[in-house]
Design a protein around this motif. Structure first.
Motif, mmCIF file in Angstrom:
data_model
loop_
_atom_site.group_PDB
_atom_site.id
_atom_site.type_symbol
_atom_site.label_atom_id
_atom_site.label_comp_id
_atom_site.label_asym_id
_atom_site.label_seq_id
_atom_site.Cartn_x
_atom_site.Cartn_y
_atom_site.Cartn_z
ATOM 1 N N THR A 50 14.930 -54.155 -91.831
ATOM 2 C CA THR A 50 15.676 -54.439 -90.622
ATOM 3 C C THR A 50 14.781 -54.324 -89.406
ATOM 4 O OG1 THR A 50 16.353 -52.137 -90.443
ATOM 5 C CG2 THR A 50 17.846 -53.608 -91.616
ATOM 6 N N GLN B 111 16.092 -53.223 -86.113
ATOM 7 C CA GLN B 111 17.078 -52.720 -85.189
ATOM 8 C C GLN B 111 16.394 -52.282 -83.905
ATOM 9 O OE1 GLN B 111 19.236 -49.616 -87.172
ATOM 10 N NE2 GLN B 111 19.376 -50.780 -89.065
ATOM 11 N N GLY B 112 16.958 -52.712 -82.767
ATOM 12 C CA GLY B 112 16.414 -52.311 -81.484
ATOM 13 C C GLY B 112 14.978 -52.740 -81.283
ATOM 14 N N THR C 278 30.037 -46.143 -92.409
ATOM 15 C CA THR C 278 30.114 -46.903 -91.170
ATOM 16 C C THR C 278 30.845 -46.091 -90.117
ATOM 17 O OG1 THR C 278 32.196 -47.983 -91.812
ATOM 18 C CG2 THR C 278 30.136 -49.104 -92.385
ATOM 19 N N ASN C 279 30.552 -46.385 -88.845
ATOM 20 C CA ASN C 279 31.195 -45.714 -87.725
ATOM 21 C C ASN C 279 31.320 -46.698 -86.579
ATOM 22 O OD1 ASN C 279 31.415 -43.855 -85.252
ATOM 23 N ND2 ASN C 279 31.569 -42.420 -86.956
ATOM 24 N N SER C 280 32.420 -46.622 -85.849
ATOM 25 C CA SER C 280 32.659 -47.560 -84.752
ATOM 26 C C SER C 280 31.779 -47.270 -83.538
ATOM 27 C CB SER C 280 34.136 -47.512 -84.343
ATOM 28 O OG SER C 280 34.513 -46.193 -83.971
ATOM 29 N N ASP C 281 31.198 -46.086 -83.466
ATOM 30 C CA ASP C 281 30.302 -45.729 -82.365
ATOM 31 C C ASP C 281 28.882 -46.174 -82.731
ATOM 32 O OD1 ASP C 281 28.493 -44.400 -80.637
ATOM 33 O OD2 ASP C 281 29.917 -42.776 -80.306
ATOM 34 N N PRO C 282 28.282 -47.095 -81.974
ATOM 35 C CA PRO C 282 26.940 -47.596 -82.324
ATOM 36 C C PRO C 282 25.883 -46.494 -82.410
ATOM 37 C CG PRO C 282 27.948 -48.983 -80.650
ATOM 38 C CD PRO C 282 28.823 -47.773 -80.788
ATOM 39 N N LYS C 283 25.986 -45.466 -81.560
ATOM 40 C CA LYS C 283 24.996 -44.387 -81.597
ATOM 41 C C LYS C 283 25.090 -43.608 -82.906
ATOM 42 C CE LYS C 283 24.831 -43.754 -76.581
ATOM 43 N NZ LYS C 283 25.071 -42.797 -75.460
ATOM 44 N N GLN D 69 26.408 -44.789 -85.657
ATOM 45 C CA GLN D 69 26.040 -45.698 -86.736
ATOM 46 C C GLN D 69 24.528 -45.746 -86.921
ATOM 47 O OE1 GLN D 69 28.209 -47.403 -88.910
ATOM 48 N NE2 GLN D 69 26.248 -47.603 -89.977
ATOM 49 N N ALA D 70 23.792 -45.675 -85.812
ATOM 50 C CA ALA D 70 22.322 -45.670 -85.903
ATOM 51 C C ALA D 70 21.828 -44.436 -86.654
ATOM 52 C CB ALA D 70 21.714 -45.727 -84.507
ATOM 53 N N ASN E 261 22.570 -45.023 -90.308
ATOM 54 C CA ASN E 261 21.651 -46.003 -90.889
ATOM 55 C C ASN E 261 20.298 -45.381 -91.227
ATOM 56 O OD1 ASN E 261 23.601 -47.975 -90.598
ATOM 57 N ND2 ASN E 261 22.697 -48.883 -88.771
#
Length: 216
Positions: A53, A55-56, A77-82, A84-85, A88
């Motif tokens: 990947t 990412q960023g 999985t989590n709805s908060d992107p921070k 989720q990072a 991951n």
């Protein structure tokens, strides 16, 4: 010597030498900072056999597991992107260690990418146990009940469980298979801390593994 499969625990002292009963730690203390955010998985995913990947804007290493070994990540999985990072990169750190065992590569670049200096050293010791015994890993592990947090100091905290009862070790020369015991101790709890690098990678800076710390 052939050890029963304890795929996760890093064995660092003589008192932790028996993998079927040991807890392990990889540098630092277990995460205990006060938290300002919390979340657990709200979906179901499985890690791809190869996860390369960017990412960023950061190119992450490709991690490939063998066809004989499967690592499933449920509710990762989590709805908060921070958060989720954190999920991951915590997932990929674990997958990198599995891949290093499969490839008999204690100096894995992927393990180094996702690990601090302290956890890299202890992960190398753990991987070397398999390399020195000429053991591969096979079967299936399931990582579940992941909870990602952000501490008041800005560190990431990731707790999750790993069920190893479907996994085995196999000696590369003799073909002898040793199955993970079907016991509560084979369901592990990981307590990890992660710190974000300036490049945006959440590196694992400490790991505590508790045998029997989860139920399933």
């Amino acid at each position: 010597m052939n050890h029963p499969a304890r795929l996760a625990a890093a064995v660092l002292t003589a008192t932790m030498a028996v993998l079927t009963t040991a807890c392990g730690s990889e540098g630092g203390d277990s995460p205990s900072d006060p938290i300002k955010g919390a979340g657990s998985g709200d979906g179901k995913t499985s890690a791809s056999p190869s996860a390369s990947t960017s990412q960023g804007g950061v190119k992450r290493p490709e991690i490939t597991l063998s066809k004989d070994f499967q690592a499933d990540f449920e509710n990762w999985t989590n709805s908060d992107p921070k958060l989720q990072a954190i999920l991951n990169d915590g997932r990929e750190q674990l997958r990198a260690k599995y891949a290093a065992v499969i490839n008999a590569d204690p100096n894995s670049e992927a393990v180094a990418f996702y690990s601090s200096e302290a956890t890299r050293v202890s992960a190398r010791k753990w991987i070397n146990q398999f390399v020195e015994d000429d053991n591969d890993i096979m079967g299936k592990v399931t990582a579940f009940d992941a909870k990602a947090l952000i501490s008041d100091t800005g560190s990431g905290v990731l707790f999750y469980c790993v069920d190893e009862r479907g996994a085995s070790t196999q000696n590369r020369k003799t073909g002898k298979v040793v199955k993970t015991p079907d016991k509560p101790e084979s369901v592990l709890q990981y307590r990890t801390r992660l710190d974000k690098t300036p490049q945006g990678v959440w590196k694992t800076t400490s790991v505590t593994v508790v045998a029997g710390g989860c139920s399933r």
